[in-house]
Design an enzyme around this catalytic site. Structure first.
Site, PDB file in Angstrom:
ATOM      1  N   ILE A  28      10.431  -3.534  -2.651  1.00  0.00           N
ATOM      2  CA  ILE A  28      10.495  -4.919  -3.101  1.00  0.00           C
ATOM      3  C   ILE A  28       9.174  -5.631  -2.818  1.00  0.00           C
ATOM      4  O   ILE A  28       8.499  -5.328  -1.843  1.00  0.00           O
ATOM      5  CB  ILE A  28      11.695  -5.652  -2.431  1.00  0.00           C
ATOM      6  N   CYS A  29       8.828  -6.559  -3.692  1.00  0.00           N
ATOM      7  CA  CYS A  29       7.686  -7.461  -3.566  1.00  0.00           C
ATOM      8  C   CYS A  29       6.369  -6.707  -3.688  1.00  0.00           C
ATOM      9  O   CYS A  29       6.043  -6.200  -4.750  1.00  0.00           O
ATOM     10  CB  CYS A  29       7.783  -8.256  -2.263  1.00  0.00           C
ATOM     11  N   ALA A  30       5.593  -6.604  -2.619  1.00  0.00           N
ATOM     12  CA  ALA A  30       4.328  -5.870  -2.661  1.00  0.00           C
ATOM     13  C   ALA A  30       4.534  -4.374  -2.449  1.00  0.00           C
ATOM     14  O   ALA A  30       3.653  -3.572  -2.760  1.00  0.00           O
ATOM     15  CB  ALA A  30       3.370  -6.415  -1.599  1.00  0.00           C
TER      16      ALA A  30
END
Length: 182
Positions: free
Chosen positions: A100-102
């Protein structure tokens, strides 16, 4: 068993919200630190006591590996050769690998997202190499790889993890239990 990898600087909600909802669904989850010490500090300066260190993880009982974002956490996971080997081996052995995300950039750097659909924190698309970017998607499932956009997608991400492991009914039960209406 679901293992959630934590490096110092991880994004708190991206690790703990999926952990919380998975445990509500009865899924066994262990927080795993990559820095050798069970105490790990999030990017928001919240200290978390991990359940295991990286050397205590077994691929034999792993169903899923989860990588939260947070630039510090992503950097620390990428700095660990053992973590990179574990991620690669989990994918090779057909385990679910989720980020998730980066953190999807880790999967991209390891070549696990080549020509696969994915999402990432907006503005990081250039670090996704040959992944097929699904702009605006909160959560993307492509086979046994699941990616999510950002901290705001943490509950949706966690519910998707329940769905692939235990089914839609189990995911809906947790969703209704926590009154998630989005």
């Amino acid at each position: 068993m679901v293992y959630i990898l934590l490096g110092n600087g991880f994004e708190t909600v991206e690790a703990l919200a999926p952990c919380d909802v998975l445990r509500r669904a009865g899924v066994e989850v262990a927080l795993v630190t990559v820095n050798g010490d069970k105490s790990v500090v999030s990017g928001q300066n919240i200290t978390v006591q991990a359940d295991l260190t990286l050397d205590q993880v077994s691929l034999d009982n792993m169903e899923m590996l989860v990588l939260p974002g947070g630039l510090g956490g992503v950097h620390n996971i990428l700095s660990s050769i053992d973590a990179q080997v574990m991620i690669h081996n989990a994918a090779t052995e057909g385990k679910y690998v989720c980020a998730i995300c980066a953190a999807p950039t880790i999967l991209a750097q390891l070549g696990l997202l080549d020509r696969r659909s994915a999402t990432v924190y907006p503005g990081m698309e250039e670090q996704m190499f040959s992944a097929v970017m699904m702009k605006g998607a909160h959560v993307v499932e492509d086979g046994r790889i699941i990616t999510a956009e950002a901290a705001g997608s943490s509950f949706e991400f966690g519910l998707k993890l329940i769905e692939v492991l235990r089914g839609k009914e189990a995911s809906d039960k947790v969703k209704n239990g926590i009154h998630y209406h989005y």
